[in-house]
Scaffold this motif. Structure first.
Motif, mmCIF file in Angstrom:
data_model
loop_
_atom_site.group_PDB
_atom_site.id
_atom_site.type_symbol
_atom_site.label_atom_id
_atom_site.label_comp_id
_atom_site.label_asym_id
_atom_site.label_seq_id
_atom_site.Cartn_x
_atom_site.Cartn_y
_atom_site.Cartn_z
ATOM 1 N N GLN A 23 0.828 -1.210 0.000
ATOM 2 C CA GLN A 23 0.000 0.000 0.000
ATOM 3 C C GLN A 23 0.862 1.260 0.000
ATOM 4 O O GLN A 23 0.492 2.275 -0.599
ATOM 5 C CB GLN A 23 -0.924 0.025 1.230
ATOM 6 N N LEU B 254 -13.707 -6.677 -3.955
ATOM 7 C CA LEU B 254 -12.662 -5.725 -4.340
ATOM 8 C C LEU B 254 -13.076 -4.957 -5.593
ATOM 9 O O LEU B 254 -13.594 -5.543 -6.548
ATOM 10 C CB LEU B 254 -11.342 -6.460 -4.590
ATOM 11 N N ASN B 255 -12.808 -3.655 -5.597
ATOM 12 C CA ASN B 255 -13.121 -2.813 -6.749
ATOM 13 C C ASN B 255 -11.920 -2.007 -7.235
ATOM 14 O O ASN B 255 -11.879 -1.581 -8.383
ATOM 15 C CB ASN B 255 -14.256 -1.839 -6.402
ATOM 16 N N ASP B 256 -10.940 -1.807 -6.360
ATOM 17 C CA ASP B 256 -9.781 -0.962 -6.684
ATOM 18 C C ASP B 256 -8.528 -1.836 -6.827
ATOM 19 O O ASP B 256 -8.061 -2.407 -5.840
ATOM 20 C CB ASP B 256 -9.584 0.068 -5.575
ATOM 21 N N PRO B 257 -7.948 -1.934 -8.045
ATOM 22 C CA PRO B 257 -6.761 -2.783 -8.252
ATOM 23 C C PRO B 257 -5.522 -2.314 -7.488
ATOM 24 O O PRO B 257 -4.548 -3.057 -7.413
ATOM 25 C CB PRO B 257 -6.525 -2.685 -9.770
ATOM 26 N N THR B 258 -5.550 -1.106 -6.935
ATOM 27 C CA THR B 258 -4.383 -0.622 -6.188
ATOM 28 C C THR B 258 -4.451 -1.000 -4.719
ATOM 29 O O THR B 258 -3.477 -0.830 -3.983
ATOM 30 C CB THR B 258 -4.264 0.912 -6.301
ATOM 31 N N LYS B 259 -5.600 -1.492 -4.269
ATOM 32 C CA LYS B 259 -5.786 -1.819 -2.857
ATOM 33 C C LYS B 259 -5.517 -3.294 -2.587
ATOM 34 O O LYS B 259 -5.546 -4.135 -3.493
ATOM 35 C CB LYS B 259 -7.205 -1.473 -2.411
ATOM 36 N N GLN C 49 -5.404 -9.139 -4.195
ATOM 37 C CA GLN C 49 -5.440 -7.889 -4.963
ATOM 38 C C GLN C 49 -6.166 -8.132 -6.276
ATOM 39 O O GLN C 49 -5.908 -9.134 -6.958
ATOM 40 C CB GLN C 49 -4.023 -7.375 -5.232
#
Length: 455
Positions: A207, A252-257, A272
């Motif tokens: 992160q 999950l919706n955000d590939p950076t999280k 991820q």
């Protein structure tokens, strides 16, 4: 079936790819096209090498029967897409270990397998997962095709048996029925906390941008199959994944999280998102499995030792003791194991050929007498968990020539398989006639099992 214009465009690019490969000195070639799927020369060679590694005999010209087998598989896989067939991860995991043990048994060691197949075991396991997934989907398609068309009456089975010459009666292999009780060594809370702390550390580094998820997966993940690909898994539907894993992954919706820590039967994960496609998802994950220390392993073995002594002292029966078993599949059935192998003669029954049993169980049972109870032994489950087990040999039927009174179910399976094959053969022939097929002219001179390939 794709339109003729699309077929011609596809064929143009495939032939162009052959030419480019030749210019780059890459020895490969598109030799078949089935629908919009290509079969490469390298595919044939890989299958041939793997068959030899498994100890299989190559009956016939491998450069004829292997491409035809792959072509037939592609016909069924195309139908699997149409039918929206999915396969659960648990089904695949059960077979991956079987593949690995089979190769090592045939070749002598893990190192020899890696040398012969020219790949590390982690990469091979990932390739086997894909092969197993395809095989399961093909089987489901075949079951759908035949389920209402292969029904037998007892008189049909008896008629088949009576018409066989005495010297043509099938030989039935030795089979056994086995009851099992398992006990999972206790994982100390300190070990669980250590695992979770490591995953939180990885998550914080990802992160903050200090570390890449894929790099950490390669170095640390206990899922050796996906670790090679940076923890990345293929596209899965929700039903194909462990429920807890699926719930977290699909949230999950955000590939950076990075997800919170999730526990499954395989261990503890962080996940991820990579990509969504409709109701299918691709993620990467890092799996850590708690380690079982010698102390806990010894305590579990000692507990099972006491259980064996109590059963032998007739304080209670083996069957009564199965309520203590950690094996949910057998606990409600007096510990009786059910055959889930690919052998249609015994799959779904309590009868096992020795090769159908888990290897640790087979090794123990092979030396036992009927009603004997084993000493405790260690075994690994399909989810890689280690357990201590004891088994009781409920029955053993020695190999013999088939007879209708003792082997009705096995004979029925033989007749069903014959009828099933007739139905599937007709389906394949019809599918060939309605599917675009291209075969390189140098690969046409074969005595194929099915007619209609060459058009």
């Amino acid at each position: 079936m794709i339109k003729r214009t699309s077929k011609l465009i596809l064929l143009f690019f495939l032939l162009a790819a052959n030419s480019i490969s030749a210019q780059d000195n890459v020895i490969d070639q598109v030799i078949w096209v089935v629908g919009d799927e290509a079969i490469l020369k390298s595919d044939i060679e890989q299958v041939r090498i793997e068959m030899l590694a498994r100890g299989e005999r190559l009956n016939g010209d491998p450069y004829c029967f292997i491409p035809e087998q792959l072509a037939v598989q592609k016909l069924f896989l195309d139908q699997a897409k149409i039918d929206s067939i999915t396969v659960t991860n648990a089904d695949i995991s059960r077979q991956v270990s079987y593949y690995e043990n089979m190769y090592i048994s045939n070749m002598g060691s893990k190192e020899k397998v890696e040398e012969y197949l020219k790949a590390p075991m982690a990469k091979l396991r990932e390739e086997w997962r894909e092969d197993i997934r395809n095989n399961y989907m093909v089987e489901q398609v075949q079951d759908n095709i035949t389920k209402d068309k292969v029904k037998l009456t007892p008189s049909e089975v008896r008629r088949y048996y009576s018409q066989l010459p005495q010297d043509s009666l099938p030989y039935m292999p030795t089979t056994v029925e086995v009851q099992i009780i398992t006990h999972e060594p206790v994982v100390p809370l300190d070990e669980v906390n250590r695992i979770k702390a490591r995953l939180r550390e990885y998550s914080e580094k990802i992160q903050s941008g200090k570390e890449d998820f894929s790099t950490l997966a390669i170095i640390h993940s206990d899922d050796t199959g996906s670790a090679l690909n940076g923890g990345e898994l293929p596209f899965y539907g929700r039903a194909e994944l462990d429920p807890s894993f699926a719930n977290m992954a699909f949230s999950l919706n955000d590939p950076t999280k990075v997800s919170n820590i999730v526990e499954t039967e395989f261990g503890y994960h962080i996940i991820q998102l990579v990509e969504r496609r409709g109701d299918r998802i691709k993620v990467r994950h890092i799996l850590l499995r708690p380690k079982i220390a010698d102390k806990e392993r010894k305590e579990a073995t000692n507990r099972m030792d006491s259980l064996v002594r109590d059963i032998r002292a007739e304080k209670f029966t083996f069957e009564e003791a199965t309520v203590l078993s950690a094996d949910e599949d057998t606990r409600a059935n007096n510990g009786l194991m059910v055959n889930k192998s690919e052998s249609r003669s015994y799959s779904g029954t309590s009868r096992f050929r020795m090769e159908d049993l888990p290897p640790e169980v087979s090794k123990v049972v092979d030396k036992m007498k009927v009603n004997e109870i084993s000493e405790p032994f260690l075994m690994k489950l399909s989810n890689e968990k280690e357990v201590v087990a004891i088994v009781k040999l409920r029955s053993r039927t020695e190999g013999h020539v088939a007879n209708i009174s003792d082997d009705y179910q096995a004979l029925k399976a033989i007749v069903e398989q014959r009828k099933r094959q007739e139905v599937l053969s007709k389906w394949v022939k019809d599918k060939i006639n309605s599917t675009y097929i291209y075969i390189d002219k140098n690969w046409m001179n074969c005595d194929f099992k099915y007619e209609g390939w060459v058009k």
